[in-house]
Design a protein around this motif. Structure first.
Motif, PDB file in Angstrom:
ATOM      1  N   MET A 176      -6.000  -6.237   5.623  1.00  0.00           N
ATOM      2  CA  MET A 176      -5.857  -7.044   6.827  1.00  0.00           C
ATOM      3  C   MET A 176      -7.185  -7.210   7.546  1.00  0.00           C
ATOM      4  O   MET A 176      -7.517  -8.305   8.029  1.00  0.00           O
ATOM      5  CB  MET A 176      -4.823  -6.411   7.760  1.00  0.00           C
ATOM      6  CG  MET A 176      -3.432  -6.287   7.161  1.00  0.00           C
ATOM      7  SD  MET A 176      -2.684  -7.866   6.696  1.00  0.00           S
ATOM      8  CE  MET A 176      -2.204  -8.481   8.305  1.00  0.00           C
ATOM      9  N   SER A 177      -7.967  -6.154   7.622  1.00  0.00           N
ATOM     10  CA  SER A 177      -9.263  -6.236   8.297  1.00  0.00           C
ATOM     11  C   SER A 177     -10.204  -7.197   7.593  1.00  0.00           C
ATOM     12  O   SER A 177     -10.905  -7.990   8.239  1.00  0.00           O
ATOM     13  CB  SER A 177      -9.900  -4.845   8.388  1.00  0.00           C
ATOM     14  OG  SER A 177      -9.126  -3.985   9.186  1.00  0.00           O
ATOM     15  N   SER A 190      -4.411  -1.710   6.164  1.00  0.00           N
ATOM     16  CA  SER A 190      -5.426  -2.078   7.158  1.00  0.00           C
ATOM     17  C   SER A 190      -6.715  -2.562   6.515  1.00  0.00           C
ATOM     18  O   SER A 190      -7.429  -3.394   7.094  1.00  0.00           O
ATOM     19  CB  SER A 190      -5.714  -0.886   8.078  1.00  0.00           C
ATOM     20  OG  SER A 190      -6.142   0.238   7.335  1.00  0.00           O
ATOM     21  N   ARG A 191      -7.036  -2.071   5.311  1.00  0.00           N
ATOM     22  CA  ARG A 191      -8.252  -2.534   4.621  1.00  0.00           C
ATOM     23  C   ARG A 191      -8.130  -4.019   4.294  1.00  0.00           C
ATOM     24  O   ARG A 191      -9.054  -4.803   4.535  1.00  0.00           O
ATOM     25  CB  ARG A 191      -8.461  -1.739   3.334  1.00  0.00           C
ATOM     26  CG  ARG A 191      -9.095  -0.403   3.533  1.00  0.00           C
ATOM     27  CD  ARG A 191     -10.633  -0.495   3.587  1.00  0.00           C
ATOM     28  NE  ARG A 191     -11.192  -0.671   2.260  1.00  0.00           N
ATOM     29  CZ  ARG A 191     -12.079  -1.607   1.932  1.00  0.00           C
ATOM     30  NH1 ARG A 191     -12.477  -2.487   2.824  1.00  0.00           N
ATOM     31  NH2 ARG A 191     -12.567  -1.682   0.712  1.00  0.00           N
ATOM     32  N   PRO A 242      -5.309   1.245   1.906  1.00  0.00           N
ATOM     33  CA  PRO A 242      -4.334   1.087   2.992  1.00  0.00           C
ATOM     34  C   PRO A 242      -4.239  -0.377   3.402  1.00  0.00           C
ATOM     35  O   PRO A 242      -5.201  -1.149   3.236  1.00  0.00           O
ATOM     36  CB  PRO A 242      -4.903   1.960   4.113  1.00  0.00           C
ATOM     37  CG  PRO A 242      -6.351   2.099   3.803  1.00  0.00           C
ATOM     38  CD  PRO A 242      -6.470   2.043   2.316  1.00  0.00           C
ATOM     39  N   MET A 268      -4.545   6.887   3.322  1.00  0.00           N
ATOM     40  CA  MET A 268      -5.687   6.246   3.972  1.00  0.00           C
ATOM     41  C   MET A 268      -6.938   6.194   3.107  1.00  0.00           C
ATOM     42  O   MET A 268      -7.932   5.585   3.492  1.00  0.00           O
ATOM     43  CB  MET A 268      -6.006   6.960   5.282  1.00  0.00           C
ATOM     44  CG  MET A 268      -4.903   6.877   6.324  1.00  0.00           C
ATOM     45  SD  MET A 268      -4.376   5.180   6.718  1.00  0.00           S
ATOM     46  CE  MET A 268      -5.897   4.486   7.401  1.00  0.00           C
ATOM     47  N   SER A 322       0.820  -1.208   0.000  1.00  0.00           N
ATOM     48  CA  SER A 322       0.000   0.000   0.000  1.00  0.00           C
ATOM     49  C   SER A 322       0.855   1.260   0.000  1.00  0.00           C
ATOM     50  O   SER A 322       0.396   2.315  -0.441  1.00  0.00           O
ATOM     51  CB  SER A 322      -0.939  -0.021   1.209  1.00  0.00           C
ATOM     52  OG  SER A 322      -1.821  -1.125   1.133  1.00  0.00           O
TER      53      SER A 322
END
Length: 247
Positions: free
Chosen positions: A203-204, A200-201, A198, A178, A152
């Motif tokens: 991984m979540s 986190s998108r 990102p 982000m 990312s």
């Protein structure tokens, strides 16, 4: 297995792949790119000696990684929405199984595969919220989802990316990290749309499926000239993740 071939006909995506297929094939034939120098070796290392029997390559393109997996004794199915790439896959591998489809609607029964591969395809997929659950759905309990993707940090760079500062020193510029977005990128006749998200998108979404992270790496080049290698050390281009579906 669900026969859903007709459901995917006409699902033409305006992301540049239909227009760029010939240039993409030519670029792969030229060789010496990121797949050869960075990703093939660690991807194959995650597969050797593991006993995988049946894999689906989601976004298989012209079938390159399917053919590599077959050398390891893994039966493969390749899925791709770009018909010209599938035609090339079938030409290069007439006995292979290559099907027209999209990641958001995989035409297979639940648990049909013990290995699902996404090799530089997540950034091509518009509806990642639908695609990742589909990849997990067709994976059997205990099976592996193997992902290679652009980092990312890197996808937050285009369209500017590498630029020169006031004294001519090359710098890589990222912005709006982000924010999910789609950018058009191009090289050697290829002009396609890539999606930045990102980390986190991703991984979540993967964690929400109950997957267990078994391996994570940011692989470095093992070949290529010194400038090529140095750029990879300055900017993390790729990541590799292996996730397991609980048994």
């Amino acid at each position: 297995m669900i026969d859903d071939d007709t459901a995917n006909k006409g699902s033409k995506l305006d992301n540049g792949w239909d227009q760029s297929a010939a240039a993409w094939i030519a670029d792969l034939q030229r060789g010496g790119g990121a797949r050869d120098y960075v990703l093939d070796a660690p991807m194959l290392a995650r597969l050797r000696g593991r006993g995988f029997e049946r894999a689906v390559d989601v976004g298989c393109g012209e079938g390159r990684f399917c053919r590599m997996m077959q050398v390891l004794g893994i039966a493969t199915v390749g899925i791709d929405p770009t018909l010209a790439l599938l035609d090339q896959a079938r030409t290069l591998d007439p006995q292979g199984d290559y099907r027209h489809g999209v990641a958001e609607r995989l035409a297979f029964d639940d648990g049909a595969f013990d290995l699902v591969v996404s090799y530089l395809t997540l950034l091509d997929i518009a509806d990642i919220d639908a695609a990742i659950p589909e990849m997990v759905r067709v994976l059997r309990p205990g099976g592996t989802l193997l992902i290679a993707n652009m980092t990312s940090f890197y996808t937050a760079g285009p369209p500017e990316g590498w630029t020169n500062d006031h004294d001519g020193t090359p710098r890589f510029v990222i912005d709006d990290y982000m924010d999910d977005r789609a950018d058009w990128v191009g090289w050697r006749g290829v002009h396609i749309q890539n999606h930045h998200r990102p980390l986190s998108r991703y991984m979540s979404l993967l964690l929400a499926q109950g997957l267990i992270l078994r391996h994570f790496d940011e692989p470095q080049p093992h070949d290529g000239d010194a400038d090529y290698r140095q750029r990879y050390r300055r900017v993390p281009y790729f990541l590799l993740m292996e996730w397991q579906k609980p048994g």
